[in-house]
Write an enzyme that holds these catalytic residues in place. Structure first.
Site, PDB file in Angstrom:
ATOM      1  N   VAL A  11       0.832  -1.200   0.000  1.00  0.00           N
ATOM      2  CA  VAL A  11       0.000   0.000   0.000  1.00  0.00           C
ATOM      3  C   VAL A  11       0.868   1.251   0.000  1.00  0.00           C
ATOM      4  CG1 VAL A  11      -1.677   1.311   1.362  1.00  0.00           C
ATOM      5  CG2 VAL A  11      -1.982  -1.152   1.042  1.00  0.00           C
ATOM      6  N   THR A 122      -5.228  -0.610   6.944  1.00  0.00           N
ATOM      7  CA  THR A 122      -6.548  -1.091   7.375  1.00  0.00           C
ATOM      8  C   THR A 122      -6.541  -1.133   8.901  1.00  0.00           C
ATOM      9  OG1 THR A 122      -6.696  -2.405   5.379  1.00  0.00           O
ATOM     10  CG2 THR A 122      -8.178  -3.012   7.177  1.00  0.00           C
ATOM     11  N   GLU A 151      -7.387   1.894   1.344  1.00  0.00           N
ATOM     12  CA  GLU A 151      -6.915   1.580  -0.006  1.00  0.00           C
ATOM     13  C   GLU A 151      -7.592   0.294  -0.480  1.00  0.00           C
ATOM     14  OE1 GLU A 151      -5.023   3.404  -2.141  1.00  0.00           O
ATOM     15  OE2 GLU A 151      -5.793   1.759  -3.341  1.00  0.00           O
ATOM     16  N   ARG A 154      -5.508  -4.156  -5.457  1.00  0.00           N
ATOM     17  CA  ARG A 154      -5.204  -5.582  -5.408  1.00  0.00           C
ATOM     18  C   ARG A 154      -3.751  -5.808  -5.776  1.00  0.00           C
ATOM     19  NH1 ARG A 154      -9.221  -6.996 -10.054  1.00  0.00           N
ATOM     20  NH2 ARG A 154      -8.490  -4.905 -10.532  1.00  0.00           N
ATOM     21  N   GLY A 258     -12.395 -21.783  -6.925  1.00  0.00           N
ATOM     22  CA  GLY A 258     -10.997 -22.193  -6.827  1.00  0.00           C
ATOM     23  C   GLY A 258     -10.687 -22.800  -5.479  1.00  0.00           C
ATOM     24  N   GLY A 262      -6.674 -16.410  -0.241  1.00  0.00           N
ATOM     25  CA  GLY A 262      -5.487 -16.276   0.598  1.00  0.00           C
ATOM     26  C   GLY A 262      -5.008 -14.842   0.533  1.00  0.00           C
ATOM     27  N   CYS A 265      -4.534  -9.953   2.932  1.00  0.00           N
ATOM     28  CA  CYS A 265      -5.658  -9.073   3.299  1.00  0.00           C
ATOM     29  C   CYS A 265      -6.910  -9.833   3.721  1.00  0.00           C
ATOM     30  CB  CYS A 265      -5.981  -8.150   2.132  1.00  0.00           C
ATOM     31  SG  CYS A 265      -4.553  -7.186   1.640  1.00  0.00           S
ATOM     32  N   LYS A 325      -2.133 -15.933  -5.595  1.00  0.00           N
ATOM     33  CA  LYS A 325      -2.869 -15.708  -6.844  1.00  0.00           C
ATOM     34  C   LYS A 325      -1.834 -15.339  -7.905  1.00  0.00           C
ATOM     35  CE  LYS A 325      -3.755 -10.825  -6.298  1.00  0.00           C
ATOM     36  NZ  LYS A 325      -4.703  -9.749  -6.415  1.00  0.00           N
TER      37      LYS A 325
HETATM   38  C1  UGA Z   1      -7.890  -7.672  -1.791  1.00  0.00           C
HETATM   39  C2  UGA Z   1      -9.006  -6.770  -2.348  1.00  0.00           C
HETATM   40  O1  UGA Z   1      -9.479  -7.279  -3.594  1.00  0.00           O
HETATM   41  C3  UGA Z   1      -8.515  -5.332  -2.530  1.00  0.00           C
HETATM   42  O2  UGA Z   1      -9.597  -4.501  -2.950  1.00  0.00           O
HETATM   43  C4  UGA Z   1      -7.956  -4.815  -1.206  1.00  0.00           C
HETATM   44  O3  UGA Z   1      -7.389  -3.523  -1.347  1.00  0.00           O
HETATM   45  C5  UGA Z   1      -6.868  -5.747  -0.718  1.00  0.00           C
HETATM   46  O4  UGA Z   1      -7.402  -7.086  -0.583  1.00  0.00           O
HETATM   47  C6  UGA Z   1      -6.389  -5.214   0.610  1.00  0.00           C
HETATM   48  O5  UGA Z   1      -7.174  -5.217   1.566  1.00  0.00           O
HETATM   49  O6  UGA Z   1      -5.283  -4.661   0.672  1.00  0.00           O
HETATM   50  P1  UGA Z   1      -5.762  -8.919  -2.853  1.00  0.00           P
HETATM   51  O7  UGA Z   1      -5.655  -9.589  -1.530  1.00  0.00           O
HETATM   52  O8  UGA Z   1      -4.564  -8.322  -3.478  1.00  0.00           O
HETATM   53  O9  UGA Z   1      -6.869  -7.721  -2.771  1.00  0.00           O
HETATM   54  O10 UGA Z   1      -6.304 -10.008  -3.888  1.00  0.00           O
HETATM   55  P2  UGA Z   1      -7.683 -10.354  -4.627  1.00  0.00           P
HETATM   56  O11 UGA Z   1      -7.501 -10.169  -6.070  1.00  0.00           O
HETATM   57  O12 UGA Z   1      -8.819  -9.717  -3.984  1.00  0.00           O
HETATM   58  O13 UGA Z   1      -7.757 -11.938  -4.349  1.00  0.00           O
HETATM   59  C7  UGA Z   1      -7.895 -12.442  -3.028  1.00  0.00           C
HETATM   60  C8  UGA Z   1      -7.994 -13.947  -3.047  1.00  0.00           C
HETATM   61  O14 UGA Z   1      -9.240 -14.354  -3.617  1.00  0.00           O
HETATM   62  C9  UGA Z   1      -6.938 -14.660  -3.879  1.00  0.00           C
HETATM   63  O15 UGA Z   1      -6.511 -15.811  -3.184  1.00  0.00           O
HETATM   64  C10 UGA Z   1      -7.633 -15.029  -5.173  1.00  0.00           C
HETATM   65  O16 UGA Z   1      -7.094 -16.142  -5.829  1.00  0.00           O
HETATM   66  C11 UGA Z   1      -9.026 -15.309  -4.639  1.00  0.00           C
HETATM   67  N1  UGA Z   1     -10.097 -15.140  -5.659  1.00  0.00           N
HETATM   68  C12 UGA Z   1     -10.418 -13.916  -6.109  1.00  0.00           C
HETATM   69  C13 UGA Z   1     -10.797 -16.262  -6.100  1.00  0.00           C
HETATM   70  O17 UGA Z   1     -10.528 -17.408  -5.678  1.00  0.00           O
HETATM   71  N2  UGA Z   1     -11.822 -16.094  -7.001  1.00  0.00           N
HETATM   72  C14 UGA Z   1     -12.161 -14.863  -7.465  1.00  0.00           C
HETATM   73  O18 UGA Z   1     -13.112 -14.783  -8.282  1.00  0.00           O
HETATM   74  C15 UGA Z   1     -11.448 -13.751  -7.018  1.00  0.00           C
END
Ligand code: UGA
Length: 442
Positions: A11, A122, A151, A154, A258, A262, A265, A325
């Site tokens: 962030v 956060t 914030e 992602r 999936g 993880g 966040c 991811k």
């Molecule tokens: C998440 C939020 O999406 C952001 O908006 C936020 O700012 C951030 O946390 C934070 O609090 O700092 P992030 O952890 O980077 O972002 O990743 P995401 O893209 O949200 O994915 C989170 C997890 O969900 C991953 O393990 C991903 O593989 C999984 N996921 C996501 C799925 O299994 N299916 C989906 O359709 C979407």
């Protein structure tokens, strides 16, 4: 306007770099000299697409600086962004505010009159009130504004998310005109491009961050459960997700089934949100449940892979992906690592590849055989399991893969392939929430 950013994690670094790209003069301060040294040379300290270019461009333009010394940047700063970590404190799941408190103690004595202090981390709901009182006690002479600006970026998409967010949320105390004006200036560029800038109270801003992450986690946990149901009933989760997501009230994002969520966040923020609910006497039962469901999902996914390996009588499993991811080298709370641990516990040989995250993961799982390519990982394996949705794993050369594996089972836990393309691939193909595609099917 001069900006100081405390903390160079995802962030802090992304915010600092992007704000310097908006034309502001930014100094990012971190207590870790090695990080500061690396960043000062324009080198990223973690893998994030596009970040290196933004760093280099703004360092060269003289707008972006790094330091370990608070006394260098804070006294001139009009705005100080707090972007330090707020990990889970203990089993209760409450956020640990230690680093925020430490940052406040260090910066407040150095701040100039009229400074706007911004919490980007956060934070526990109610932090604004606690910090306001603390700053007033530390510096009764100081005129300051304290604002909350969560914030939503992602990992892996951080630059795009910062410069083109769905919205900016700014919590400003009632009557704080300076806070309102300066925060408006900070995001004027985005607002002029049509990004909604939502002003609210600091307490709401703190709540919004947790509620947003909890809701997204809920959405994807829901779809994972529907995927389980599809498997029992012969449905296809991709078609179900596509059709329900086409309803604008539901939306198509976060409906990819999936191995569960993880990262740094969702796991900690859902725990903290649940703890906040319990403490406030408004338990967040849905969130409590999703945490448990997501945790169990990892062992369910591991069990599937183990069952497939046992049925194929193989001891060697190729694991593609250990980041939580795609497009990140972050392995924190990665479902893939939980699966690797379970496979190793059951005595399987794990041959692992990840395009970016192996350096960090290798230290945690020295028993794993770490491989330079996906094909090297697959050599001699009876089962190949895709656990992270890297795009390169969606482009595998099946004849090549088949020729180097000892078996022919592909477990695609990210649904990277369509069932149509897997028919005739030479593999017994198992995915999430969809029927298996078997070689000998008539
Ligand atoms: C998440 C939020 O999406 C952001 O908006 C936020 O700012 C951030 O946390 C934070 O609090 O700092 P992030 O952890 O980077 O972002 O990743 P995401 O893209 O949200 O994915 C989170 C997890 O969900 C991953 O393990 C991903 O593989 C999984 N996921 C996501 C799925 O299994 N299916 C989906 O359709 C979407």
């Amino acid at each position: 306007m001069r900006i100081a950013v405390i903390g160079t994690g995802y962030v802090g670094l992304v915010s600092g770099a992007c704000l310097s790209d908006f034309g502001f003069s930014v100094i990012c301060i971190d207590t870790n000299p090695a990080l500061v040294e690396t960043l000062s040379q324009g080198k990223e300290t973690f893998y994030e697409p596009g970040l290196g270019d933004v760093l280099k461009r703004n360092i060269a333009a003289g707008r972006l600086h790094f330091s370990t010394d608070m006394a260098v940047g804070i006294p001139e700063a009009d705005v100080v962004l707090l972007a330090v970590g707020t990990p889970s404190r203990d089993k209760s799941g409450e956020a640990d505010m230690r680093y925020i408190n430490e940052a406040i103690e260090k910066i407040v004595p150095l701040c100039k009159q009229g400074v706007v202090i911004v919490t980007k981390s956060t934070v526990v709901v109610g932090t604004h009130a606690v910090l306001s009182a603390k700053i007033k006690e530390m510096r009764p002479d100081l005129e300051f504004s304290l604002t909350s600006n969560p914030e939503f970026l992602r990992e892996g998409r951080a630059i795009g998310d910062f410069v083109n967010p769905d919205r900016v949320v700014i919590g400003v105390a009632k009557g704080d005109r300076r806070g309102y004006e300066i925060m408006g200036k900070l995001y004027a560029r985005l607002e002029s491009c049509g990004v909604p800038v939502i002003f609210t109270t600091p307490e709401n801003a703190e709540l919004i961050k947790y509620a947003a992450n909890a809701f997204l986690a809920l959405k994807l946990t829901f779809i994972n459960q529907v995927a389980d149901l599809c498997e029992k009933l012969g449905g296809n989760i991709d078609e179900v997700s596509h059709a329900i997501g086409a309803d604008k009230r539901i939306g198509s994002a976060f409906l990819r089934a999936g191995p569960g969520f993880g990262g740094s966040c969702f796991p900690k923020d859902t725990l903290a949100f649940a703890a906040t609910g319990r403490k406030a006497g408004a338990p967040q039962k849905l969130v409590e449940d999703l945490i448990e469901i997501n945790c169990k999902r990892r062992s369910d996914i591991a069990d599937r892979i183990i069952a497939a390996a046992r049925s194929a009588q193989t001891k060697t499993i190729a694991v593609l992906g250990c980041a939580f991811k795609d497009d990140t080298d972050d392995i924190r709370e990665s479902p893939a690592l939980a699966v690797i641990a379970a496979l190793q516990e059951q005595g399987f040989v794990t041959r692992i590849h990840d395009p970016q995250a192996m350096a960090a993961a290798r230290a945690l799982y020295p028993e794993g055989q770490w491989c330079a390519t996906a094909y090297e990982a697959a050599a001699g394996a009876g089962v190949c399991a895709i656990l992270t949705e890297w795009s390169e794993y969606g482009q595998l050369d099946f004849p090549r893969l088949r020729s180097i594996m000892s078996g022919a089972i592909l477990m695609d836990m990210r649904n990277l392939y369509s069932l149509e393309e897997m028919a005739g691939s030479g593999f017994d193909y198992y995915s999430v929430g969809r029927p298996a595609v078997l070689r000998n099917a008539v």
